[in-house]
Each structure stands twice: as C-alpha cells, then as structure tokens.
Design an enzyme around this catalytic site. Structure first.
Site, PDB file in Angstrom:
ATOM      1  N   GLN A 269      -3.759 -20.994  14.132  1.00 22.70           N
ATOM      2  CA  GLN A 269      -2.611 -20.706  14.929  1.00 22.70           C
ATOM      3  C   GLN A 269      -1.784 -21.946  15.563  1.00 22.70           C
ATOM      4  O   GLN A 269      -2.568 -22.931  16.007  1.00 22.70           O
ATOM      5  CB  GLN A 269      -3.311 -19.937  16.296  1.00 22.70           C
ATOM      6  CG  GLN A 269      -3.615 -18.648  16.095  1.00 22.70           C
ATOM      7  CD  GLN A 269      -2.446 -17.391  15.829  1.00 22.70           C
ATOM      8  OE1 GLN A 269      -1.158 -17.795  15.846  1.00 22.70           O
ATOM      9  NE2 GLN A 269      -2.621 -16.309  15.077  1.00 22.70           N
ATOM     10  N   GLU A 329     -10.904 -12.602   2.871  1.00 24.15           N
ATOM     11  CA  GLU A 329      -9.740 -13.413   2.637  1.00 24.15           C
ATOM     12  C   GLU A 329      -9.479 -13.870   1.302  1.00 24.15           C
ATOM     13  O   GLU A 329     -10.480 -14.042   0.527  1.00 24.15           O
ATOM     14  CB  GLU A 329     -10.071 -14.643   3.538  1.00 24.15           C
ATOM     15  CG  GLU A 329      -9.217 -15.930   3.457  1.00 24.15           C
ATOM     16  CD  GLU A 329      -7.722 -15.505   3.677  1.00 24.15           C
ATOM     17  OE1 GLU A 329      -6.876 -15.758   3.086  1.00 24.15           O
ATOM     18  OE2 GLU A 329      -7.564 -14.855   5.099  1.00 24.15           O
ATOM     19  N   CYS A 408       1.389  -9.968  14.574  1.00 25.35           N
ATOM     20  CA  CYS A 408       2.508 -11.044  14.639  1.00 25.35           C
ATOM     21  C   CYS A 408       3.774 -10.488  14.678  1.00 25.35           C
ATOM     22  O   CYS A 408       4.955 -11.276  14.791  1.00 25.35           O
ATOM     23  CB  CYS A 408       2.166 -12.378  14.038  1.00 25.35           C
ATOM     24  SG  CYS A 408       2.258 -12.162  12.308  1.00 25.35           S
TER      25      CYS A 408
END
Length: 452
Positions: A269, A329, A408
C-alpha cells in the site's frame, strides 16, 4: 469559437471537441469527474465540484449519450474549492499540461471524503441493491438524510487532517519521455510526460530522491520507493525491458510493531498508514465474527490475492496461534515472502496459484475438505477490477461462512455484492478509508455472512 450556454444554446446544437460551454455541475461520478447536462446530454467534467457553474472545454464527443470536458474557468465557485495542492495540476495551466494523479486536489478534504461516500453509496444502490442511507426522520428531507448517513462513512487516515492530505505516498511511479529523457508524471488523461518540480502527495524522502530534474533517455519509467524500515531507492525500467532493476530486492516494512519482508518492486500500500489501517480493520472484522461465534480457526480459512501475508497476519492476530489459513497469490516472489512473514504461524500455508484455479481445486476436493471450507472465513483483496463473476460464483458454490472483502474500487465491490446477495449472503458491515487523499480513490472493507 462562440461560447455556448446550457440555457441559451439552440436545441439542435451538437457538441464537438474544442467547444466551450457553460455548465451547472450537479453530481459526482465514479472516476474523479463530475456530472452536468447540456441540452439533455450528460457531460462528465474534470476539475470541478458539484454545485459550481463552470466554463468547460469539450475533449471527447464521440458518444451520443455523453461527452467529456475539462474546466477552463470557474464562474460560481463552491465554498469547498481550495487552491490546488499541486500547482502543476491547477486551473491556470492549459488542460493538456495539467499533471495527473491529484484530481481532487482543488477540494477541501472533508468534502473529498463526502464525495467518495456518495460514489460508494450510489454504486452499492445501483449494482448491489444496498441502501446506505436511512429513512429520513420527521421533518428531514431525503437529501439531508443522505448527507447525515454518509458524513462519516469514509474515514480519514491518521495525520492527514493535520498535513492537509499531503506527504503520504511512499511509492511513486514516474515516466520518461522517449525523446527528451524528461522524468515526471503523465499529464491528466494522457500519456504525455509533464515536467514538475515537486510531488506534494509523496513523502519528503521520496521527493528528495525522485529524479525530477534529471534526463534519463535510456529509461522507460522510474519507481521511487521509501520503505518504512529500510533504505529508499529508485527502480529503473530501461526502454524495451520489462524487468525493473532492483525490483526483486527484499526490503523491510513495519506495520506498527510487526515487520514484513516485501520485494522493493512488489505490491504494498502506498499511503504510509494504509497497511496498519487495513491490518487493523480486517483484525477487527474477524474479532467481531469471533464475538458472534461465527469464526472457526480450525476451518480451511483463506486469504485470497494474499500478497505477502498482511491480511492473513491480521486474521492471526484476532484468532490466535491455532489459526489455520492458506494465502493464495499468483506472484511466486510474494508467496515466498508470505511464507517468511507467517513463519511463526504453524497453521499458515502460502500457495502460489491463480485464485480461480485454487478455488476450482477446492470445488473438486472430497466432501471432508468442502465441509471445512463451509466453516471457513475468506478474506480477499482483489485487484481494481474486483474478484469478478467467476471467482464470486466459485466462492458462493464453496459457501464459506463469512467473506471479508477488501476493495479498492467501489463499483467492482458493488457488482460483486449484488452477486453475493443473490447467492445467500448478507452484507453485515461496511467501512471505507480515505487512504488516497486528493485523488478519487479510496479503500472499502465489506463483511458478508452466509444466511443459514
């Protein structure tokens, strides 16, 4: 070209690129632009605020139903208009020379957050079927009730009010003009590099090492990275290359008192406070599920799009060392880092895989495995495009007890909310965080519980 007015232009007048029109700005739209109407046609207008009257120049008019414009002059200003925090993006520059990346920089911070709340509320209502505003109280109009409901929906990050939302970015990507070697941001709505002498949204350290006055003709772009617990650095991608020099170097990040290993060029981030904000928000969401007796630490809990394990660690802080959780991931380097970051958690497993393929494997698993998934809590933090219909359908078929969705993009979240609600999930909590001040971006965390 003659100046046309929304009040006086002939009904048959067509908009063309370059036309300048006077517009009353009525609303905010997703993407950092506002809404006006000209002869019944929607016009999306940049660099303005709802409630203003502006003179705007048409920059796109290919569609019959809408056009796009940029503000040239403010005729009636909003009380929330401020001098732009970045002179390189201000109205006194020609629209094509305004730096991109701070499209809300002319708006007071509190109003920015309210506009973001409106975008979230509109998306959730239109795509998710969720009304965020309560019924008006006696004597209160619908508009006032909506403003009351949305006033505190988007939370400010610690320190941003005092700093006017400046100096927060620890990561910045700059681009290089292929002919001149000039280093800078892109102009708004284009891929033309603009010369700037500062990056007001970035931290002091990023500003100190950003090569804004240098010529780098052999480079394509430059990433400036300032980890919270490591040395700052620049990562250069050369022309014609895909790899960034130094991108796979490991750096240390600190989230409150917990360390994380991250690749210098990997995802993290950008707001200095954002990792702690999201860590604490996910931890608190899991604590609420535990208090409601809805969380099973021994189930097949999942952290999808898990990166380096930040949110899996948040789950563990809430649930304790007995937690079983698998991070999924697709970036193998991030998975390796997640393994290290979660090494103290005996029940943690880090898997390199695409999320849809991992879920497909779970769907094909024996019933004993499927049963553990149905008891599970799934945390997911997908890219800006959202998890999407296929992944959400796989999740709803697996039917975990709870889903904690970190988003987001509000429209992507709202679409996925609609799918989840139609598949037997109830939205039980919603929080939003303004971790991108002076831009239209923000982060949202939504908690869904399966209706049994």
């Amino acid at each position: 070209m003659d100046l046309m007015s929304a009040d006086s232009a002939p009904a048959a007048a067509a908009l063309a690129v370059g036309d300048e029109v006077e517009l009353d700005i009525t609303n905010i739209a997703h993407g950092g632009v506002c809404v006006a109407r000209y002869e019944g046609r929607v016009v999306f207008v940049a660099d303005t605020i709802p409630g203003e009257r502006v003179r705007a120049r048409i920059i796109e008019a290919k569609k019959k139903s809408f056009a796009r414009a940029v503000t040239i002059e403010v005729l009636t200003a909003s009380p929330d208009r401020r001098d732009h925090v970045w002179p390189a993006a201000a109205l006194d520059r020609a629209p094509e020379d305004r730096a991109g990346g701070a499209e809300f920089g002319h708006i007071a911070l509190e109003r920015q957050r309210l506009l973001k709340a409106h975008v979230l509320a509109d998306a959730m209502q239109r795509f998710g079927g969720i009304e965020l505003a309560a019924e008006p109280e006696e004597g209160e109009g619908e508009d006032a009730a909506l403003e009351d409901a949305l006033a505190d929906l988007v939370e400010a990050a610690p320190g941003d009010e005092e700093a006017n939302g400046l100096g927060y970015r620890t990561r910045v990507r700059l681009h290089v003009d292929g002919e001149t070697g000039l280093v800078g941001p892109y102009a708004a709505r284009s891929r033309r590099v603009i010369a700037v002498d500062s990056l007001p949204l970035a931290t002091d350290i990023v500003n100190e090492i950003a090569p804004l006055q240098d010529a780098l003709p052999d480079a394509a772009n430059v990433d400036v990275v300032a980890p919270s617990a490591d040395d700052p650095r620049t990562l250069v991608t050369l022309q014609g290359e895909k790899k960034r020099v130094g991108a796979q170097d490991r750096v240390q990040e600190l989230v409150e008192d917990r360390g994380f290993v991250v690749r210098a060029g990997g995802f993290w981030q950008v707001h200095r406070e954002a990792p702690a904000i999201l860590f604490n928000a996910v931890r608190d969401a899991v604590l609420d599920l535990i208090e409601a007796d809805r969380f099973d630490p021994s189930a097949t809990n999942l952290d999808l799009y898990g990166g380096v394990g930040l949110l899996a660690a948040a789950m563990a802080e809430a649930a304790g060392p007995a937690l079983r959780v698998t991070t999924v991931e697709s970036d193998e380097h991030a998975t390796d880092d997640a393994s290290e970051n979660l090494s103290e958690l005996v029940g943690a497993l880090s898997v390199t895989a695409r999320v849809d393929r991992h879920l497909a494997d779970l769907l094909a698993s024996p019933e004993t495995v499927r049963t553990r998934v149905r008891r599970a809590t799934v945390v997911l933090d997908p890219p800006r495009s959202g998890a999407g219909g296929d992944v959400i359908r796989q999740l709803t078929e697996l039917a975990p007890a709870n889903i904690v969705y970190v988003a987001c993009d509000p429209v992507a979240l709202a679409r996925d909310t609609g799918t989840l609600r139609s598949s037997g999930y109830e939205l039980t909590a919603l929080r939003a965080f303004d971790i991108f001040p002076h831009t239209h971006h923000f982060e949202t965390i939504a908690v869904f519980e399966r209706e049994d």
